[in-house]
Design an enzyme around this catalytic site. Sequence first.
Site, PDB file in Angstrom:
ATOM      1  N   HIS A  18       0.842  -1.203   0.000  1.00  9.42           N
ATOM      2  CA  HIS A  18       0.000   0.000   0.000  1.00  9.42           C
ATOM      3  C   HIS A  18       0.876   1.252   0.000  1.00  9.42           C
ATOM      4  CE1 HIS A  18      -3.154  -2.587   2.292  1.00  9.42           C
ATOM      5  NE2 HIS A  18      -3.517  -2.503   1.025  1.00  9.42           N
ATOM      6  N   LYS A  42     -17.393  -5.492   6.905  1.00  8.89           N
ATOM      7  CA  LYS A  42     -16.111  -6.055   7.330  1.00  8.89           C
ATOM      8  C   LYS A  42     -15.914  -5.848   8.823  1.00  8.89           C
ATOM      9  CE  LYS A  42     -13.505  -5.840   3.032  1.00  8.89           C
ATOM     10  NZ  LYS A  42     -12.232  -5.447   2.420  1.00  8.89           N
ATOM     11  N   ARG A  91      -1.961  -6.482  -7.939  1.00 11.00           N
ATOM     12  CA  ARG A  91      -0.897  -7.421  -7.570  1.00 11.00           C
ATOM     13  C   ARG A  91      -0.843  -8.641  -8.485  1.00 11.00           C
ATOM     14  NH1 ARG A  91      -2.820  -9.043  -1.982  1.00 11.00           N
ATOM     15  NH2 ARG A  91      -4.704  -8.914  -3.204  1.00 11.00           N
ATOM     16  N   SER A 129      -3.314  -7.604   3.249  1.00  8.07           N
ATOM     17  CA  SER A 129      -3.632  -7.372   4.657  1.00  8.07           C
ATOM     18  C   SER A 129      -4.044  -8.671   5.337  1.00  8.07           C
ATOM     19  CB  SER A 129      -4.733  -6.322   4.787  1.00  8.07           C
ATOM     20  OG  SER A 129      -4.254  -5.072   4.361  1.00  8.07           O
TER      21      SER A 129
END
Length: 167
Positions: A18, A42, A91, A129
């Site tokens: 990040h 979340k 990614r 994460s």
Amino acid sequence: MKRIAVYAGTFDPVTLGHEDIAIRGAALFDEMVIGIGINPDKQPLFAPEERQELMQEIFRETSNVTVKCFTGLTVDFARSVGANVMVRGVRTVSDIDTEFTMALANHTIAPDLETVFLMAAESYSHISSTLIKQIAFMGQGKSAEQLRKFVPEPVMAPLLDKVRNSG
């Protein structure tokens, strides 16, 4: 016209990947606004204010980066800060599929906003994460040396504290 970009995510916790995307994005635009999205679906490890403080610490010496929390659609947040670009990090190939779908939806909702994709640096392309949380929790908080390879230094102590205090 000032080129303002938004880099949005949950950043729970913020990773070296990040940080890399934000720094590279900040080099491309006059202003980079990091938007910490609050997703009610979340269960984050860090509260939004904690994530904001960590991001502000990480980017305290980067003059064109600001950090704000937001709820709702990212396109609405981008417009509220005067952005004309949304930066997204990619990614993997599976990220491309997901991000492309999101970019198309965002463009339908807000055709005035462009999405710019930045490929993750090779050294960060495997970091997420979720992976960070697994390393921290499965290492029972003793994983400081391993975590240093994945998260910025200001994240280390708060992350290890969260792990130690979770049980």
